[in-house]
Enzyme design. Structure first.
Site, mmCIF file in Angstrom:
data_model
loop_
_atom_site.group_PDB
_atom_site.id
_atom_site.type_symbol
_atom_site.label_atom_id
_atom_site.label_comp_id
_atom_site.label_asym_id
_atom_site.label_seq_id
_atom_site.Cartn_x
_atom_site.Cartn_y
_atom_site.Cartn_z
ATOM 1 C CG HIS A 80 -5.515 -7.229 5.810
ATOM 2 N ND1 HIS A 80 -4.659 -6.146 5.921
ATOM 3 C CD2 HIS A 80 -6.382 -7.111 6.846
ATOM 4 C CE1 HIS A 80 -5.004 -5.419 6.975
ATOM 5 N NE2 HIS A 80 -6.064 -5.988 7.560
ATOM 6 C CD GLU A 81 -9.494 -9.692 7.554
ATOM 7 O OE1 GLU A 81 -9.389 -10.041 8.756
ATOM 8 O OE2 GLU A 81 -9.658 -8.507 7.225
ATOM 9 C CG HIS A 100 -5.653 -9.214 11.028
ATOM 10 N ND1 HIS A 100 -4.745 -8.374 11.633
ATOM 11 C CD2 HIS A 100 -6.440 -8.412 10.257
ATOM 12 C CE1 HIS A 100 -4.960 -7.121 11.232
ATOM 13 N NE2 HIS A 100 -5.978 -7.124 10.383
ATOM 14 C CB CYS A 114 2.078 -3.358 8.394
ATOM 15 S SG CYS A 114 3.763 -3.006 7.895
ATOM 16 C CB CYS A 126 6.535 -5.102 4.394
ATOM 17 S SG CYS A 126 6.343 -5.139 6.188
HETATM 18 ZN ZN ZN Z 1 -6.881 -5.555 9.379
HETATM 19 ZN ZN ZN Z 2 4.148 -5.105 6.926
#
Ligand code: ZN
Ligand code: ZN
EC number: 3.4.-.-
Length: 177
Positions: A129-130, A133, A140, A164
């Site tokens: 996730h990071e 970014h 999302c 995704c």
């Molecule tokens: Zn985030």
């Molecule tokens: Zn996504």
């Protein structure tokens, strides 16, 4: 192929680092791990909150590794951290630089039975996730996408550890690898 550098800001079990590296490699990233620990200054610790200031850590990492030839540099520590206006953060990122904090990804923080596999899954999700970014992705709305915003451990558990299709396309991973 995007080049990612993992920086440990505390000691972290080798098996955890290996799981992160394998996961990111499978997603199509080139991953290196800085061998030495980059210790952070104790002045980033807030004694009243018993937490580190995530923004100060991110700022430090950004200036320290500014010239390093990577697309993304992710600092990981077995600590708890907060950011302005938030009780805690699992991680915090800007362009190129990201942080991930492991303490709240462990079941024992919630007084639950230890579960190493679950912990590893959460670590993979938060690091990915990071990383998203740092490479310019926002949050999302796809419920299973790793870029889904998660504000609680239940929300972390509910998403997958992968991007995704739409986020993959934005990152251009397929074409870059
Ligand atoms: Zn985030
Ligand atoms: Zn996504």
């Amino acid at each position: 192929m995007y080049r990612v550098l993992i920086v440990k800001i505390t000691s972290i079990d080798r098996s955890v680092i290996n799981e992160i590296t394998n996961h990111l490699s499978q997603l199509g990233f080139h991953v290196d791990v800085l061998s030495q620990i980059e210790h952070i200054n104790i002045s980033y610790f807030d004694w009243q909150r018993s937490q580190y200031d995530a923004e100060k850590i991110l700022e430090y990492v950004s200036s320290k590794f500014d010239k390093f030839p990577y697309d993304a540099i992710i600092a990981i520590g077995e600590i708890d951290a907060y950011a302005r206006g938030l009780n805690f953060v699992f991680g915090l990122s800007t362009k190129k630089f990201g942080t991930v904090f492991l303490v709240r990804l462990k079941n024992d923080f919630y007084k639950k039975k230890c579960n190493f596999e679950l912990f590893i899954e959460r670590v993979k999700k938060e690091v990915t996730h990071e990383l998203g970014h740092t490479l310019g992705l926002g949050h999302c709305s796809n419920p299973t996408c790793v870029m889904r915003f998660s504000n609680s451990i239940a929300e972390v558990d509910n998403k997958s550890a992968s991007f995704c299709e739409e986020c993959r396309a934005k990152l251009n991973i397929n074409n870059k690898s």
